[in-house]
Motif scaffolding. Structure first.
Motif, PDB file in Angstrom:
ATOM      1  N   LYS A   1      35.189 -19.862   2.935  1.00  0.00           N
ATOM      2  CA  LYS A   1      35.440 -20.919   3.929  1.00  0.00           C
ATOM      3  C   LYS A   1      34.154 -21.301   4.667  1.00  0.00           C
ATOM      4  O   LYS A   1      33.861 -22.478   4.882  1.00  0.00           O
ATOM      5  N   GLU A   2      33.388 -20.271   5.038  1.00  0.00           N
ATOM      6  CA  GLU A   2      32.154 -20.546   5.785  1.00  0.00           C
ATOM      7  C   GLU A   2      31.146 -21.304   4.934  1.00  0.00           C
ATOM      8  O   GLU A   2      30.457 -22.195   5.423  1.00  0.00           O
TER       9      GLU A   2
ATOM     10  N   LYS B   1      38.831 -26.821  12.919  1.00  0.00           N
ATOM     11  CA  LYS B   1      38.029 -27.531  13.904  1.00  0.00           C
ATOM     12  C   LYS B   1      36.909 -28.262  13.178  1.00  0.00           C
ATOM     13  O   LYS B   1      36.347 -27.763  12.211  1.00  0.00           O
TER      14      LYS B   1
ATOM     15  N   LYS C   1      37.307 -30.310  24.390  1.00  0.00           N
ATOM     16  CA  LYS C   1      37.950 -28.992  24.382  1.00  0.00           C
ATOM     17  C   LYS C   1      39.361 -29.044  23.807  1.00  0.00           C
ATOM     18  O   LYS C   1      40.116 -28.098  23.943  1.00  0.00           O
TER      19      LYS C   1
ATOM     20  N   PRO D   1      23.261 -15.629  14.828  1.00  0.00           N
ATOM     21  CA  PRO D   1      23.952 -14.625  14.032  1.00  0.00           C
ATOM     22  C   PRO D   1      23.335 -13.240  14.245  1.00  0.00           C
ATOM     23  O   PRO D   1      22.141 -13.085  14.126  1.00  0.00           O
TER      24      PRO D   1
ATOM     25  N   PHE E   1      35.610 -10.203  10.104  1.00  0.00           N
ATOM     26  CA  PHE E   1      34.629  -9.168   9.752  1.00  0.00           C
ATOM     27  C   PHE E   1      34.470  -8.169  10.888  1.00  0.00           C
ATOM     28  O   PHE E   1      34.241  -6.973  10.653  1.00  0.00           O
TER      29      PHE E   1
ATOM     30  N   VAL F   1      36.728 -16.223  10.768  1.00  0.00           N
ATOM     31  CA  VAL F   1      35.909 -15.410   9.862  1.00  0.00           C
ATOM     32  C   VAL F   1      35.176 -14.319  10.632  1.00  0.00           C
ATOM     33  O   VAL F   1      35.101 -13.163  10.202  1.00  0.00           O
ATOM     34  N   ILE F   2      34.658 -14.694  11.786  1.00  0.00           N
ATOM     35  CA  ILE F   2      33.956 -13.695  12.600  1.00  0.00           C
ATOM     36  C   ILE F   2      34.927 -12.612  13.063  1.00  0.00           C
ATOM     37  O   ILE F   2      34.638 -11.415  12.990  1.00  0.00           O
TER      38      ILE F   2
ATOM     39  N   HIS G   1      22.637 -25.075  15.770  1.00  0.00           N
ATOM     40  CA  HIS G   1      23.746 -24.403  16.444  1.00  0.00           C
ATOM     41  C   HIS G   1      24.972 -24.395  15.546  1.00  0.00           C
ATOM     42  O   HIS G   1      25.641 -23.372  15.382  1.00  0.00           O
TER      43      HIS G   1
ATOM     44  N   GLY H   1      37.086 -15.462   3.677  1.00  0.00           N
ATOM     45  CA  GLY H   1      36.422 -15.971   4.882  1.00  0.00           C
ATOM     46  C   GLY H   1      35.045 -16.516   4.556  1.00  0.00           C
ATOM     47  O   GLY H   1      34.669 -17.599   5.010  1.00  0.00           O
TER      48      GLY H   1
ATOM     49  N   PRO I   1      38.251 -21.895  22.815  1.00  0.00           N
ATOM     50  CA  PRO I   1      38.911 -23.213  22.877  1.00  0.00           C
ATOM     51  C   PRO I   1      39.467 -23.554  24.266  1.00  0.00           C
ATOM     52  O   PRO I   1      39.498 -24.727  24.636  1.00  0.00           O
TER      53      PRO I   1
ATOM     54  N   THR J   1      26.790 -16.711  10.957  1.00  0.00           N
ATOM     55  CA  THR J   1      27.202 -15.453  11.579  1.00  0.00           C
ATOM     56  C   THR J   1      28.333 -14.820  10.789  1.00  0.00           C
ATOM     57  O   THR J   1      28.310 -13.620  10.504  1.00  0.00           O
ATOM     58  N   GLY J   2      29.290 -15.674  10.424  1.00  0.00           N
ATOM     59  CA  GLY J   2      30.432 -15.180   9.659  1.00  0.00           C
ATOM     60  C   GLY J   2      29.989 -14.599   8.329  1.00  0.00           C
ATOM     61  O   GLY J   2      30.422 -13.512   7.920  1.00  0.00           O
TER      62      GLY J   2
ATOM     63  N   MET K   1      24.676 -21.972  12.805  1.00  0.00           N
ATOM     64  CA  MET K   1      24.693 -20.572  13.206  1.00  0.00           C
ATOM     65  C   MET K   1      26.076 -19.941  13.076  1.00  0.00           C
ATOM     66  O   MET K   1      26.183 -18.788  12.669  1.00  0.00           O
ATOM     67  N   THR K   2      27.129 -20.676  13.437  1.00  0.00           N
ATOM     68  CA  THR K   2      28.463 -20.083  13.420  1.00  0.00           C
ATOM     69  C   THR K   2      28.872 -19.651  12.010  1.00  0.00           C
ATOM     70  O   THR K   2      29.202 -18.488  11.808  1.00  0.00           O
TER      71      THR K   2
ATOM     72  N   ARG L   1      39.938 -10.183   1.793  1.00  0.00           N
ATOM     73  CA  ARG L   1      39.975 -10.890   3.077  1.00  0.00           C
ATOM     74  C   ARG L   1      38.598 -11.457   3.426  1.00  0.00           C
ATOM     75  O   ARG L   1      38.461 -12.620   3.774  1.00  0.00           O
ATOM     76  N   LEU L   2      37.596 -10.596   3.313  1.00  0.00           N
ATOM     77  CA  LEU L   2      36.265 -11.019   3.730  1.00  0.00           C
ATOM     78  C   LEU L   2      35.698 -12.111   2.822  1.00  0.00           C
ATOM     79  O   LEU L   2      35.058 -13.043   3.291  1.00  0.00           O
TER      80      LEU L   2
ATOM     81  N   VAL M   1      25.883 -18.435  20.633  1.00  0.00           N
ATOM     82  CA  VAL M   1      24.935 -19.016  19.696  1.00  0.00           C
ATOM     83  C   VAL M   1      23.686 -19.435  20.445  1.00  0.00           C
ATOM     84  O   VAL M   1      22.593 -19.421  19.936  1.00  0.00           O
TER      85      VAL M   1
END
Lengths: 233, 479
Positions: B305-306, B440, B432, A108, A21, A17-18, B269, B302, A61, B276-277, B272-273, B298-299, A86
């Motif tokens: 999903k977020e 994820k 990882k 963000p 955009f 998503v990031i 944390h 997304g 990753p 951000t999106g 935040m991800t 598209r946006l 972050v």
């Protein structure tokens, strides 16, 4: 103002998503974007394609962002690198800058701030000698003194009118909807109808002495666009 | 009582100690004073009686009174006077009283000789009735005297008493000695009290010093500072022990708070991800991408999903906090085979190109919350799916143990590195590993599974071989 070929930005970020955009937004602003989702593929792209700037996420990753950054610096490249993370801890920021990043942005982040940082990095790297003056035909706009003149004569504009004219001169031929103009000049949280845009545009036209066929043209049912005089005929 | 409660512990202990010390010093001092007084008097009376005895015997013999029958005649004043004179000295005066109680002779002649007190009726009667050791204290002109009554009899074994000798001596000398002695005692007591109370306060202060440290530390903690540890001077007494266990508690508290803080930081944390999106997408749209329908599509996909990711995260966080209270666990009897037949059907829907196999063990009844158990299994299954290649096998099986049932979920995925394995149940901890399919995760799946299993008094563990696969084992108590 800009080089003929577009500025290339390599975006190494795993969150789709990031990435989406960033690509859309940066393309809209006139940059070319190369998105990569892993550190490894990012490095491959850096080796194969000449890019002007890298936007690098810390959490990737495979290899983490610090290592990617260090690898690029160890290979003698002085490419501007903007890191995204972050984490807010100072140690992380220091680590990021130590590994060779030029700037740091915490998620963000605001997209506008990202753009400002990108412009600053590109200027510093000498990639773009951004002129503080925009000049289209006999119209001149000074971004520093915020003065506008037409055929050498000063035109006094309100900040809103100045913002509109700057936008038009930066992106000639682009059609802006009233909504977009409103958001970009008056802010995202401006309450009120889009009619206000028409009012500002009409003031701007009057002050510039802009008569049909207009420099600032009304695109029916869409919005406005700026056409320099040579193409207007 | 009010005043007493307002005092500090130190002052209270000090005052108690001082009072006890004063009482014991006064008792000991008083007793010794009284004892010495008694000793002096006894000594004096013994001495005088011993001196009188041979004089009286001589007098009896010389005057022919030692015969049993002669005592029947009344005692003559003339004869008695002889005895009284013999018994009188500078500090002692003797008077003789006949059977009727009349004074028939007084030994005082010289002016420096003391004055004899008038005989006391009561004591005199006792002496006349034959009591030998009658000694009492009397007064002459306000001055204390010691009075001794000696019955006169023909010979010591005789029961007949024909008169009484009253010997009296002044006690002024003893009084003077005792006064000096008393003054010395009082000053000694004062010194002992002052020294005792000072050292007492000092000692109490020393032993309460750790307590003061404890107090300071408590004040720091209430201000949110956990780093202040009490310094322990003496680790063997009760207060030292208290300070030690307090320090221990402090460490535990600090660790608990740190883990809480870490949890909140990790949760933020994770928030935040997606944020951000969302923010970036919205901003890009507002800045002009809204003019392009393809960009909007598209946006907004997304952003959708977020938002879902945020919702999932919130649900899992709520799930974790709900499990901290066991009231929210609704246990009911479950038959293993029935439960797993239902579950495997759902699992196969999710598995896609990977096959999920059920290897049932001996059937049994367990007591568990079916929703939670299903949640545990779904979490384990989604991990297995996320990190396994297509056309691999995921095996779910169970085995009966004496008290419980052990359920296993094993996959043939990429496995987990040995250094990651010990942390795998920590909230938000993520290795990882590269996700093979799907998105994820958030890093709460295994933490939730662990919390759910533990809410059933079960245990959970994990083994993994990188490249080979991973197996998660958890137990649930049998009904």
């Amino acid at each position: 103002m800009k080089n003929d070929d577009k500025i290339k930005i390599l975006v190494i970020e795993d969150d789709p998503v990031i990435t989406e955009f960033l690509s859309t937004g940066l393309k809209y602003e006139g940059y070319e974007v190369l998105p990569r989702i892993t550190g490894k593929s990012g490095l491959d792209a850096w080796q194969q394609i000449r890019v002007d700037l890298i936007i690098l996420d810390v959490m990737l990753p495979d290899i983490d962002g610090f290592e990617v950054c260090r690898y690029i610096r160890d290979h003698g490249s002085e490419l501007p690198i903007l890191m995204l993370t972050v984490r807010k801890e100072v140690s992380d920021r220091v680590k990021g800058l130590d590994s060779g990043a030029d700037d740091y942005l915490t998620k963000p982040f605001s997209f506008e701030e990202l753009l400002a940082r990108i412009r600053a990095l590109l200027r510093r790297g000498g990639k773009v000698t951004e002129n503080s003056r925009l000049r289209v035909e006999n119209l001149e706009l000074d971004l520093e003194t915020r003065e506008v003149s037409r055929s050498g004569e000063r035109v006094a504009l309100t900040p809103t009118e100045f913002g509109l004219l700057e936008l038009f001169m930066r992106y000639p031929h682009r059609v802006f909807t009233r909504e977009t103009l409103l958001n970009r000049v008056l802010g995202y949280d401006f309450d009120g109808g889009t009619n206000i845009v028409d009012v500002h545009i009409s003031h701007l036209r009057n002050k510039l002495g802009d008569r049909p066929p207009h420099l600032i043209r009304t695109i029916y049912a869409v919005g406005y666009a700026f056409y320099p005089e040579e193409t207007s005929g | 009582m009010r005043f007493w409660e307002k005092l500090s512990l130190r002052a209270r202990l000090g005052l108690l100690y001082a009072a006890l010390l004063a009482i014991s010093v006064v008792v000991v001092g008083g007793y010794s004073y009284w004892n010495i007084w008694q000793l002096f008097i006894r000594n004096k009376s013994c001495h005088i009686r011993a001196r009188a005895k041979p004089v009286i015997e001589h007098w009896l013999r010389d005057n022919g009174l030692a015969k049993a029958d002669s005592s029947l005649s009344p005692l003559k004043s003339q004869t008695a006077l002889l005895l009284a004179r013999d018994l009188t000295s500078r500090d002692t005066v003797a008077i003789i009283v006949n059977r009727k109680g009349d004074i028939i002779a007084n030994g005082k002649r010289l002016p420096e000789e003391p004055v004899a007190p008038a005989p006391d009726e009561q004591y005199l009667r006792r002496a006349l009735s034959g009591e030998n050791e009658v000694t009492y204290r009397g007064q002459v002109k306000g001055k204390p005297v010691l009075v001794m009554l000696i019955p006169l009899r023909p010979h010591p074994a005789s029961a007949r008493v024909f008169g009484v000798v009253q010997m009296s001596t002044t006690l002024a000398d003893i009084k003077a000695i005792l006064f000096r002695h008393g003054a010395m005692l009082v000053s000694l007591m004062a010194i002992i009290l002052i020294l005792g109370i000072t050292t007492g306060f000092w000692l109490i202060g020393i032993s309460l010093r750790d307590l003061q440290g404890l107090l300071a530390s408590c004040n720091q903690i209430s201000r949110g500072n956990f780093s202040k540890v009490v310094s322990v001077k003496n680790r063997h007494d009760e207060i030292g022990q208290l300070a030690l266990s307090f320090n221990h508690m402090l460490e535990k508290l600090e660790a608990a708070f740190a883990s809480q803080r870490r949890f909140v930081a990790n949760a933020a944390h994770e928030l935040m991800t997606p944020l951000t999106g969302l923010r970036g997408s919205l901003e890009v749209l507002l800045r002009g991408a809204q003019d392009d329908p393809a960009a909007i599509a598209r946006l907004s996909r997304g952003m959708y999903k977020e938002v879902n990711r945020l919702i999932r995260l919130c649900e899992q966080l709520l799930g974790l906090s709900r499990l901290e209270n066991t009231v929210n666990v609704c246990k009911q009897p479950l038959v293993l085979s029935e439960f797993f037949d239902d579950f495997i059907a759902r699992a196969r829907l999710l598995a896609g190109e990977r096959s999920v196999v059920l290897q049932p063990g001996v059937d049994a009844r367990i007591s568990a919350d079916p929703d939670l158990l299903q949640q545990v299994l779904l979490n384990l299954l989604s991990n297995a799916l996320r990190y396994s290649a297509t056309e691999t096998l995921i095996v779910i099986s169970w085995k009966l143990l004496p008290q419980e049932v052990e359920i296993r979920v094993s996959d043939q995925g990429q496995g987990i590195d040995a250094e990651i394995l010990p942390h795998i149940f920590e909230p938000f901890y993520q290795g990882k590993s590269v996700v093979v399919s799907g998105e994820k995760g958030i890093g709460l799946g295994l933490s939730l599974a662990k919390a759910m299993v533990e809410a059933h008094q079960g245990t959970i563990r994990i083994t993994s071989e990188p490249g080979e696969g991973t197996t998660v084992y958890f137990t649930l108590p049998l009904q």
